[in-house]
Design a protein around this motif. Structure first.
Motif, PDB file in Angstrom:
ATOM      1  N   GLY A   1      13.755 -12.580  47.726  1.00 51.22           N
ATOM      2  CA  GLY A   1      13.004 -12.552  46.467  1.00 51.22           C
ATOM      3  C   GLY A   1      13.553 -11.512  45.510  1.00 51.22           C
ATOM      4  N   TRP A   2      13.805 -10.324  46.024  1.00 58.34           N
ATOM      5  CA  TRP A   2      14.357  -9.261  45.191  1.00 58.34           C
ATOM      6  C   TRP A   2      15.730  -9.656  44.675  1.00 58.34           C
ATOM      7  CZ3 TRP A   2      18.148  -5.700  44.360  1.00 58.34           C
ATOM      8  CH2 TRP A   2      17.810  -4.594  43.601  1.00 58.34           C
ATOM      9  N   GLY A   3      16.538 -10.225  45.563  1.00 56.96           N
ATOM     10  CA  GLY A   3      17.888 -10.645  45.185  1.00 56.96           C
ATOM     11  C   GLY A   3      17.888 -11.747  44.149  1.00 56.96           C
ATOM     12  N   ASN A   4      16.995 -12.717  44.293  1.00 58.98           N
ATOM     13  CA  ASN A   4      16.917 -13.805  43.311  1.00 58.98           C
ATOM     14  C   ASN A   4      16.467 -13.304  41.947  1.00 58.98           C
ATOM     15  OD1 ASN A   4      17.811 -15.857  44.995  1.00 58.98           O
ATOM     16  ND2 ASN A   4      15.749 -16.286  45.745  1.00 58.98           N
ATOM     17  N   TYR A   5      15.574 -12.341  41.943  1.00 59.78           N
ATOM     18  CA  TYR A   5      15.078 -11.820  40.670  1.00 59.78           C
ATOM     19  C   TYR A   5      16.155 -11.026  39.926  1.00 59.78           C
ATOM     20  CZ  TYR A   5      11.991  -9.625  37.282  1.00 59.78           C
ATOM     21  OH  TYR A   5      11.406  -9.211  36.124  1.00 59.78           O
ATOM     22  N   PHE A   6      16.932 -10.223  40.651  1.00 56.69           N
ATOM     23  CA  PHE A   6      17.888  -9.325  40.020  1.00 56.69           C
ATOM     24  C   PHE A   6      19.337  -9.794  40.098  1.00 56.69           C
ATOM     25  CE2 PHE A   6      14.351  -6.421  40.909  1.00 56.69           C
ATOM     26  CZ  PHE A   6      14.192  -5.859  39.662  1.00 56.69           C
ATOM     27  N   ARG A   7      19.584 -11.005  40.566  1.00 53.69           N
ATOM     28  CA  ARG A   7      20.973 -11.406  40.807  1.00 53.69           C
ATOM     29  C   ARG A   7      21.757 -11.762  39.553  1.00 53.69           C
ATOM     30  NH1 ARG A   7      20.893 -17.370  43.536  1.00 53.69           N
ATOM     31  NH2 ARG A   7      20.107 -18.454  41.724  1.00 53.69           N
ATOM     32  N   SER A   8      21.081 -12.013  38.428  1.00 52.03           N
ATOM     33  CA  SER A   8      21.838 -12.309  37.213  1.00 52.03           C
ATOM     34  C   SER A   8      22.118 -10.996  36.495  1.00 52.03           C
ATOM     35  CB  SER A   8      21.086 -13.276  36.307  1.00 52.03           C
ATOM     36  OG  SER A   8      19.885 -12.711  35.884  1.00 52.03           O
ATOM     37  N   GLY A   9      23.369 -10.687  36.379  1.00 52.66           N
ATOM     38  CA  GLY A   9      23.755  -9.431  35.751  1.00 52.66           C
ATOM     39  C   GLY A   9      24.637  -8.635  36.686  1.00 52.66           C
ATOM     40  N   ASN A  10      24.831  -7.404  36.350  1.00 56.04           N
ATOM     41  CA  ASN A  10      25.739  -6.577  37.132  1.00 56.04           C
ATOM     42  C   ASN A  10      24.933  -5.679  38.073  1.00 56.04           C
ATOM     43  OD1 ASN A  10      27.898  -5.277  38.133  1.00 56.04           O
ATOM     44  ND2 ASN A  10      28.455  -4.201  36.259  1.00 56.04           N
ATOM     45  N   ALA A  11      24.597  -6.236  39.231  1.00 59.21           N
ATOM     46  CA  ALA A  11      23.812  -5.491  40.216  1.00 59.21           C
ATOM     47  C   ALA A  11      24.623  -5.221  41.476  1.00 59.21           C
ATOM     48  CB  ALA A  11      22.554  -6.278  40.563  1.00 59.21           C
ATOM     49  N   THR A  12      25.933  -5.354  41.399  1.00 57.83           N
ATOM     50  CA  THR A  12      26.786  -5.222  42.583  1.00 57.83           C
ATOM     51  C   THR A  12      26.589  -3.883  43.281  1.00 57.83           C
ATOM     52  OG1 THR A  12      28.431  -6.663  41.567  1.00 57.83           O
ATOM     53  CG2 THR A  12      29.157  -5.316  43.401  1.00 57.83           C
ATOM     54  N   ASP A  13      26.626  -2.797  42.546  1.00 59.47           N
ATOM     55  CA  ASP A  13      26.486  -1.475  43.161  1.00 59.47           C
ATOM     56  C   ASP A  13      25.126  -1.311  43.830  1.00 59.47           C
ATOM     57  OD1 ASP A  13      29.016  -0.746  42.363  1.00 59.47           O
ATOM     58  OD2 ASP A  13      28.334   0.285  40.553  1.00 59.47           O
ATOM     59  N   LYS A  14      24.081  -1.746  43.169  1.00 61.64           N
ATOM     60  CA  LYS A  14      22.730  -1.617  43.726  1.00 61.64           C
ATOM     61  C   LYS A  14      22.553  -2.500  44.951  1.00 61.64           C
ATOM     62  CE  LYS A  14      21.261   1.485  41.086  1.00 61.64           C
ATOM     63  NZ  LYS A  14      21.119   2.826  41.614  1.00 61.64           N
ATOM     64  N   PHE A  15      23.062  -3.727  44.903  1.00 59.59           N
ATOM     65  CA  PHE A  15      22.965  -4.608  46.068  1.00 59.59           C
ATOM     66  C   PHE A  15      23.712  -4.008  47.252  1.00 59.59           C
ATOM     67  CE2 PHE A  15      21.943  -9.049  44.183  1.00 59.59           C
ATOM     68  CZ  PHE A  15      20.783  -8.546  43.631  1.00 59.59           C
ATOM     69  N   ASN A  16      24.857  -3.413  47.006  1.00 61.15           N
ATOM     70  CA  ASN A  16      25.622  -2.771  48.071  1.00 61.15           C
ATOM     71  C   ASN A  16      24.837  -1.596  48.652  1.00 61.15           C
ATOM     72  OD1 ASN A  16      27.800  -2.429  49.763  1.00 61.15           O
ATOM     73  ND2 ASN A  16      28.962  -1.210  48.309  1.00 61.15           N
ATOM     74  N   GLN A  17      24.212  -0.800  47.801  1.00 62.80           N
ATOM     75  CA  GLN A  17      23.405   0.330  48.273  1.00 62.80           C
ATOM     76  C   GLN A  17      22.232  -0.149  49.118  1.00 62.80           C
ATOM     77  OE1 GLN A  17      22.199   2.387  44.726  1.00 62.80           O
ATOM     78  NE2 GLN A  17      24.190   3.400  44.463  1.00 62.80           N
ATOM     79  N   ILE A  18      21.571  -1.213  48.687  1.00 63.21           N
ATOM     80  CA  ILE A  18      20.426  -1.720  49.436  1.00 63.21           C
ATOM     81  C   ILE A  18      20.870  -2.290  50.779  1.00 63.21           C
ATOM     82  CG2 ILE A  18      18.621  -3.489  49.464  1.00 63.21           C
ATOM     83  CD1 ILE A  18      18.446  -3.050  46.400  1.00 63.21           C
ATOM     84  N   ASP A  19      21.976  -3.030  50.795  1.00 60.24           N
ATOM     85  CA  ASP A  19      22.502  -3.558  52.065  1.00 60.24           C
ATOM     86  C   ASP A  19      22.801  -2.423  53.044  1.00 60.24           C
ATOM     87  OD1 ASP A  19      22.327  -6.248  51.428  1.00 60.24           O
ATOM     88  OD2 ASP A  19      24.430  -6.425  50.808  1.00 60.24           O
ATOM     89  N   ARG A  20      23.417  -1.358  52.562  1.00 62.63           N
ATOM     90  CA  ARG A  20      23.716  -0.205  53.439  1.00 62.63           C
ATOM     91  C   ARG A  20      22.440   0.461  53.939  1.00 62.63           C
ATOM     92  NH1 ARG A  20      27.684   1.416  49.493  1.00 62.63           N
ATOM     93  NH2 ARG A  20      26.223   3.029  48.888  1.00 62.63           N
ATOM     94  N   TYR A  21      21.459   0.613  53.052  1.00 60.97           N
ATOM     95  CA  TYR A  21      20.205   1.255  53.421  1.00 60.97           C
ATOM     96  C   TYR A  21      19.455   0.426  54.477  1.00 60.97           C
ATOM     97  CZ  TYR A  21      15.549   3.254  53.117  1.00 60.97           C
ATOM     98  OH  TYR A  21      14.339   3.830  53.424  1.00 60.97           O
ATOM     99  N   VAL A  22      19.392  -0.891  54.274  1.00 59.37           N
ATOM    100  CA  VAL A  22      18.704  -1.764  55.226  1.00 59.37           C
ATOM    101  C   VAL A  22      19.378  -1.685  56.588  1.00 59.37           C
ATOM    102  CG1 VAL A  22      18.238  -4.188  55.786  1.00 59.37           C
ATOM    103  CG2 VAL A  22      17.745  -3.324  53.500  1.00 59.37           C
ATOM    104  N   ARG A  23      20.706  -1.706  56.620  1.00 58.90           N
ATOM    105  CA  ARG A  23      21.435  -1.592  57.885  1.00 58.90           C
ATOM    106  C   ARG A  23      21.116  -0.269  58.575  1.00 58.90           C
ATOM    107  NH1 ARG A  23      26.203   1.110  59.265  1.00 58.90           N
ATOM    108  NH2 ARG A  23      27.030   0.385  61.253  1.00 58.90           N
ATOM    109  N   MET A  24      21.144   0.823  57.812  1.00 61.16           N
ATOM    110  CA  MET A  24      20.874   2.136  58.389  1.00 61.16           C
ATOM    111  C   MET A  24      19.477   2.190  59.001  1.00 61.16           C
ATOM    112  SD  MET A  24      20.421   5.834  56.542  1.00 61.16           S
ATOM    113  CE  MET A  24      18.901   5.235  55.836  1.00 61.16           C
ATOM    114  N   ARG A  25      18.485   1.672  58.297  1.00 63.03           N
ATOM    115  CA  ARG A  25      17.109   1.710  58.796  1.00 63.03           C
ATOM    116  C   ARG A  25      16.931   0.819  60.024  1.00 63.03           C
ATOM    117  NH1 ARG A  25      14.256   5.743  58.075  1.00 63.03           N
ATOM    118  NH2 ARG A  25      12.419   4.462  58.287  1.00 63.03           N
ATOM    119  N   LEU A  26      17.563  -0.359  60.027  1.00 63.57           N
ATOM    120  CA  LEU A  26      17.470  -1.236  61.199  1.00 63.57           C
ATOM    121  C   LEU A  26      18.122  -0.587  62.417  1.00 63.57           C
ATOM    122  CD1 LEU A  26      18.178  -4.734  59.633  1.00 63.57           C
ATOM    123  CD2 LEU A  26      16.009  -3.917  60.579  1.00 63.57           C
ATOM    124  N   LEU A  27      19.258   0.049  62.213  1.00 62.76           N
ATOM    125  CA  LEU A  27      19.927   0.701  63.333  1.00 62.76           C
ATOM    126  C   LEU A  27      19.127   1.896  63.832  1.00 62.76           C
ATOM    127  CD1 LEU A  27      23.693   0.523  62.365  1.00 62.76           C
ATOM    128  CD2 LEU A  27      22.377  -0.980  63.845  1.00 62.76           C
TER     129      LEU A  27
END
Length: 86
Positions: free
Chosen positions: A14-40
């Motif tokens: 849901g978050w990705g679909n809402y914010f995916r139009s535009g330049n969100a590459t850096d933020k998406f990368n940060q969120i992916d890293r954060y989610v991985r860190m928390r899951l681990l």
């Protein structure tokens, strides 16, 4: 772990679909890293105890995506206006 990912994926999608139009590459990368860190971190403390021999390097983001079905935000960005081929 699969139950946590099953509950987390709709939020990420849901978050990705809402914010995916535009330049969100850096933020998406940060969120992916954060989610991985928390899951681990959850995995390393199963049962309420720290697991001294838990290896973080054994769990790259691609393994969580491919083996456990974690939704990956990076790579889902759609730029408005289509392609700009010359």
């Amino acid at each position: 772990m699969r139950e946590i990912i099953r509950e987390l994926n709709p939020v990420l999608r849901g978050w990705g679909n809402y914010f995916r139009s535009g330049n969100a590459t850096d933020k998406f990368n940060q969120i992916d890293r954060y989610v991985r860190m928390r899951l681990l971190r959850v995995m390393s403390r199963r049962g309420g105890q720290r697991r001294p021999n838990f290896r973080w390097d054994d769990w790259p983001h691609t393994r969580l995506v491919e083996e456990h079905g974690l939704h990956k935000l990076l790579g889902t960005i759609r730029y408005p206006g289509g392609s700009h081929a010359a």
